[in-house]
Design a protein around this motif. Sequence first.
Motif, short mmCIF file in Angstrom:
data_model
loop_
_atom_site.label_atom_id
_atom_site.label_comp_id
_atom_site.label_asym_id
_atom_site.label_seq_id
_atom_site.Cartn_x
_atom_site.Cartn_y
_atom_site.Cartn_z
N LEU A 150 11.90 40.80 55.17
CA LEU A 150 10.31 41.09 54.69
C LEU A 150 10.08 42.49 54.69
CD1 LEU A 150 8.73 38.30 56.86
CD2 LEU A 150 8.69 38.33 54.51
N CYS A 151 10.70 43.49 55.52
CA CYS A 151 10.42 44.60 55.70
C CYS A 151 10.96 45.24 54.14
CB CYS A 151 11.18 45.39 56.83
SG CYS A 151 10.57 45.07 58.38
N CYS A 152 11.82 44.84 53.44
CA CYS A 152 12.62 45.42 52.36
C CYS A 152 11.51 45.36 51.04
CB CYS A 152 13.57 44.61 52.11
SG CYS A 152 15.04 45.31 53.00
N ASP A 153 11.55 45.95 50.08
CA ASP A 153 10.68 46.10 48.81
C ASP A 153 11.00 44.94 48.05
OD1 ASP A 153 9.35 49.01 48.83
OD2 ASP A 153 11.17 49.21 49.82
N TYR A 154 12.22 44.49 48.17
CA TYR A 154 12.81 43.26 47.06
C TYR A 154 13.60 42.43 47.78
CZ TYR A 154 13.49 41.51 42.31
OH TYR A 154 13.51 40.52 41.24
N ARG A 155 13.77 41.34 47.62
CA ARG A 155 14.81 40.33 48.40
C ARG A 155 15.55 39.58 47.30
NH1 ARG A 155 10.25 41.24 51.10
NH2 ARG A 155 8.93 39.75 50.19
N ILE A 156 16.60 39.32 47.37
CA ILE A 156 17.54 38.60 46.53
C ILE A 156 18.18 37.74 47.33
CG2 ILE A 156 19.25 38.54 44.94
CD1 ILE A 156 18.46 41.39 44.04
N MET A 157 18.32 36.46 47.28
CA MET A 157 18.94 35.13 48.14
C MET A 157 19.90 34.59 47.30
SD MET A 157 16.81 32.57 50.31
CE MET A 157 17.53 31.36 51.28
N LEU A 202 11.88 26.48 58.40
CA LEU A 202 13.25 27.55 57.48
C LEU A 202 13.12 26.94 56.11
CD1 LEU A 202 15.84 27.57 60.40
CD2 LEU A 202 14.33 29.56 59.71
N TYR A 203 13.41 27.81 55.34
CA TYR A 203 13.03 27.35 53.82
C TYR A 203 14.50 27.45 53.06
CZ TYR A 203 8.30 27.73 54.99
OH TYR A 203 6.95 27.78 55.49
N SER A 204 14.81 26.63 52.15
CA SER A 204 15.92 26.71 51.15
C SER A 204 15.51 27.82 50.37
CB SER A 204 16.38 25.43 50.58
OG SER A 204 15.14 25.00 49.70
N TRP A 205 16.41 28.31 49.07
CA TRP A 205 16.19 29.09 48.20
C TRP A 205 15.05 28.74 47.32
CZ3 TRP A 205 16.67 28.17 43.14
CH2 TRP A 205 17.42 27.15 42.84
N LYS A 206 14.96 27.37 46.95
CA LYS A 206 13.88 27.03 46.20
C LYS A 206 12.67 27.11 46.65
CE LYS A 206 16.75 23.56 43.52
NZ LYS A 206 17.14 22.15 43.14
N GLN A 207 12.61 26.61 47.86
CA GLN A 207 11.20 26.61 48.43
C GLN A 207 10.94 28.12 48.73
OE1 GLN A 207 12.89 24.61 52.20
NE2 GLN A 207 11.13 23.06 51.50
N ALA A 208 11.61 29.06 49.21
CA ALA A 208 11.47 30.64 49.43
C ALA A 208 11.26 31.17 48.19
CB ALA A 208 12.89 31.24 50.11
N LEU A 209 11.63 30.85 46.92
CA LEU A 209 11.54 31.44 45.76
C LEU A 209 10.11 30.98 45.35
CD1 LEU A 209 12.46 33.30 43.50
CD2 LEU A 209 13.47 31.22 42.59
N LYS A 210 9.72 29.73 45.44
CA LYS A 210 8.46 29.55 44.92
C LYS A 210 7.31 29.88 45.78
CE LYS A 210 5.76 24.97 44.49
NZ LYS A 210 6.01 23.30 44.49
N MET A 211 7.38 30.09 47.11
CA MET A 211 6.34 30.90 47.76
C MET A 211 6.33 32.14 47.72
SD MET A 211 7.46 29.92 51.73
CE MET A 211 7.06 28.40 51.70
N GLY A 212 7.45 32.91 47.26
CA GLY A 212 7.30 34.36 47.22
C GLY A 212 7.99 34.92 48.23
#
Length: 289
Positions: A150-157, A202-212
């Motif tokens: 979260l501290c980073c400017d951009y997150r790639i999962m 805890l979220y999967s990549w699909k959930q994490a991507l959808k919510m930002g």
Amino acid sequence: SIETTMAARVLQSTATTARIHTKLACRTFSSTSNNDFVLTTLDEGIGMATLQLNRPPVNSLSLEMLQTISSSLKSIESNPEIQSLVVSSCNPKVFSAGLDITELHAPNINRLRKFWHAFQQVYLDLYASRLACIAAIEGHAPAAGCMLALCCDYRIMTDNSRVKIGLNETELGIAAPPWLGKMLVDTIGTRQAELSLGLGLLYSWKQALKMGLVDEVVSTEDVVERAKDEAVKWAGIPPQARVASKLLTRRAPMDQLLATRQQDTDDFVSFVTLESTQQTLAAYLERLK
């Protein structure tokens, strides 16, 4: 103040922007630094550094590791040629499992205070970094592991459906501190953050991507390289404008923590040393055996 410190850092490095745009014509200087907990590389030719978490088996954040992350960040930032940073893990299965629970269970109070101060400092150093920080999340990132991202400017999962990310502290009987909760609210919105923090989700990549919660998803083998490409792009943005824009949303919560840091530490120590909290932590450690 955060603003004054960041302005000084930006002025130190503004003159390097033109070199990023013409990187193919530039001399490339690379260096590597290793220690017990963090591996770093610097490439002046493209203005990018990397920081790999390296505390097997799961990069749990002890006092010493937190201190090493902060010192490594400061060392990288001291090089004015470097404009961006990729944060990743030496273990592709785990970005970071979060705080080292053994620091919290039956703690020495003096060490516990130093530990929390070091955790606050990593937040301040990474969230306020003059560098454009890109999180390369190949593996699990629960609790404080999620905080680092979260501290980073951009997150790639990764698109590995088994990998999870989120602030699940409540499952351990611990509440996220206000500054960490605020960072989640700012990222995914109030209602989603309420659910996330209250239920320890805890979220999967699909959930994490959808919510930002993350910005991009790629295959596991491409996460780090894609993060490096993104870091080069961010390094090409004029730093004075980039950092000023970053501070528009980040300065206030950081200044708030600085103003209440001692109280935040006192609250944490009081909460962790409650008998009920210690019982929950003890049960969790027993399950790990």
